[in-house]
Scaffold this motif. Sequence first.
Motif, short mmCIF file in Angstrom:
data_model
loop_
_atom_site.label_atom_id
_atom_site.label_comp_id
_atom_site.label_asym_id
_atom_site.label_seq_id
_atom_site.Cartn_x
_atom_site.Cartn_y
_atom_site.Cartn_z
N VAL A 17 67.72 4.53 10.05
CA VAL A 17 68.87 4.89 10.43
C VAL A 17 68.65 4.76 11.94
O VAL A 17 69.89 3.76 13.02
CB VAL A 17 68.61 6.44 10.89
N ALA A 18 67.76 3.63 13.11
CA ALA A 18 67.41 3.41 14.19
C ALA A 18 68.33 1.81 13.66
O ALA A 18 69.06 1.03 15.17
CB ALA A 18 66.14 2.51 14.11
N GLY A 19 68.35 1.15 12.95
CA GLY A 19 69.31 -0.05 12.60
C GLY A 19 70.80 0.32 12.14
O GLY A 19 72.00 -0.33 12.64
N LEU A 20 71.11 1.53 11.87
CA LEU A 20 72.78 1.65 12.29
C LEU A 20 73.37 1.85 13.71
O LEU A 20 74.63 1.72 13.70
CB LEU A 20 73.00 2.57 11.47
N ALA A 21 72.01 2.28 14.45
CA ALA A 21 72.72 2.22 15.71
C ALA A 21 73.60 1.26 16.44
O ALA A 21 74.86 1.02 17.41
CB ALA A 21 71.42 2.59 17.09
N PRO A 22 73.02 -0.16 15.84
CA PRO A 22 73.60 -1.02 17.19
C PRO A 22 75.20 -1.43 15.95
O PRO A 22 76.34 -1.75 16.70
CB PRO A 22 73.17 -2.37 16.99
N LEU A 23 75.19 -1.61 15.18
CA LEU A 23 76.42 -1.23 13.58
C LEU A 23 77.36 0.17 14.99
O LEU A 23 78.82 -0.42 14.93
CB LEU A 23 76.19 -1.18 12.22
N GLY A 24 76.86 0.97 14.38
CA GLY A 24 78.18 1.73 15.25
C GLY A 24 78.13 1.28 16.73
O GLY A 24 79.87 1.70 16.67
N ALA A 25 77.66 1.18 17.45
CA ALA A 25 77.53 0.22 19.09
C ALA A 25 78.97 -0.90 18.92
O ALA A 25 79.65 -0.79 19.26
CB ALA A 25 76.92 0.01 19.91
N LEU A 26 78.46 -1.43 17.76
CA LEU A 26 79.23 -2.59 17.29
C LEU A 26 81.07 -1.92 17.00
O LEU A 26 82.22 -2.71 18.09
CB LEU A 26 79.04 -3.75 16.45
N HIS A 27 81.00 -1.13 16.34
CA HIS A 27 82.37 -0.92 15.68
C HIS A 27 82.80 0.05 17.34
O HIS A 27 84.17 -0.23 17.19
CB HIS A 27 82.15 0.37 14.42
N ALA A 28 82.04 0.65 17.36
CA ALA A 28 82.75 1.59 19.47
C ALA A 28 83.25 0.33 20.39
O ALA A 28 85.06 0.90 20.24
CB ALA A 28 81.82 2.87 19.80
N THR A 29 83.10 -0.58 20.15
CA THR A 29 83.43 -1.87 21.34
C THR A 29 85.02 -2.44 20.82
O THR A 29 85.63 -2.51 21.53
CB THR A 29 82.45 -3.34 21.05
N ASP A 30 84.70 -2.20 19.18
CA ASP A 30 85.82 -2.80 18.81
C ASP A 30 86.90 -2.02 18.86
O ASP A 30 88.14 -2.38 18.87
CB ASP A 30 86.05 -2.57 16.93
N ASP A 31 86.24 -0.63 19.16
CA ASP A 31 87.91 0.11 19.20
C ASP A 31 88.69 0.21 20.62
O ASP A 31 87.93 1.27 21.51
CB ASP A 31 87.42 1.47 18.68
N ILE A 32 89.07 -0.90 20.58
CA ILE A 32 89.16 -0.83 22.15
C ILE A 32 90.89 -1.07 22.49
O ILE A 32 91.04 -1.44 21.67
CB ILE A 32 88.81 -2.00 22.82
#
Length: 304
Positions: A17-32
């Motif tokens: 679960v902790a490791g998924l946070a950066p992946l979620g953040a990465l996808h969030a930055t793609d949503d620009i």
Amino acid sequence: MPMGLPRLGRVCLCLLVAGLAPLGALHATDDIAPQWRFVHNAPETEGDQRYAYHWRVLRAALEVTRSKYGDYRLEPGRPMSEKLQVIDMQRPQVGLNTLVLDATQTLEEALLPVKIPVDKGLLGYRVFLIQAADQPRFAGVQSLEQLRQLRFGQQREWSDVAVYQVAGLPVVTGSSYEGLFHMLMLRRFDAFGRGVSEVSGELAHWRKKYPQMAIESELLLYYPLPVYFWFARTDEGRIRARRVEEGMHTLMADGTLDRLFAEEYAATIEQLGLDRRRMLMIANPHLSSNHPFDKAAYWFTPTP
């Protein structure tokens, strides 16, 4: 967390679960939003650091407008010459959409500028790269008429070529930025005029190969040369320009632009001794009349 999960399983699940946070953040930055993706001109050659400061300024302008406009992405395009950069900016397909370049009337007709000079006009103050042994030839130059006895290297597509020619200064043109440094060392011309904001980094890079290269120590050539951020004359281009203009006004008002300028150039200005040089001034025939030269805070001026 399921009550029956073994301790090792709980630890692994927590790590997952902790490791998924950066992946979620990465996808969030793609949503620009597409209009907040700024693809700018890249360095033309290895060691080309001419625009590093300009992109720091652009990033600062985008940061101070983040709360109003949202996230952004700033990234370089593929390396290309200035002429190709301008052409690429006018193409409808994805490519460059942000440019930093000195103003010309022709460029203003093609692209949309944000008319706040990114480097406070410093690029218009020119010193010369020369062969060190030639310094005595330049020491005796007191006037434009004497300067006209020398030959000056410039890249063929640069706006500076016409500036020199209209002033009666002989110009030898090269086909590439990198090639001009080699041409100087081959004595194809006597001096390579460089902006104060460019010359120190260029000398540091090229003197490794050409230890006889030097910065001429007594002259300062000036012509007005505002450098702006440029955008396409499209709906998206106008939106980008509006955000950057708002950000630049904020950087001017809160002193950030002056601070960034001082951090980048104060040591170079002192090292080159601009206030102690003999300044010769020429006109820039490329400029329209619609530039903010009446706003003193926008511009750098050497003071004795």
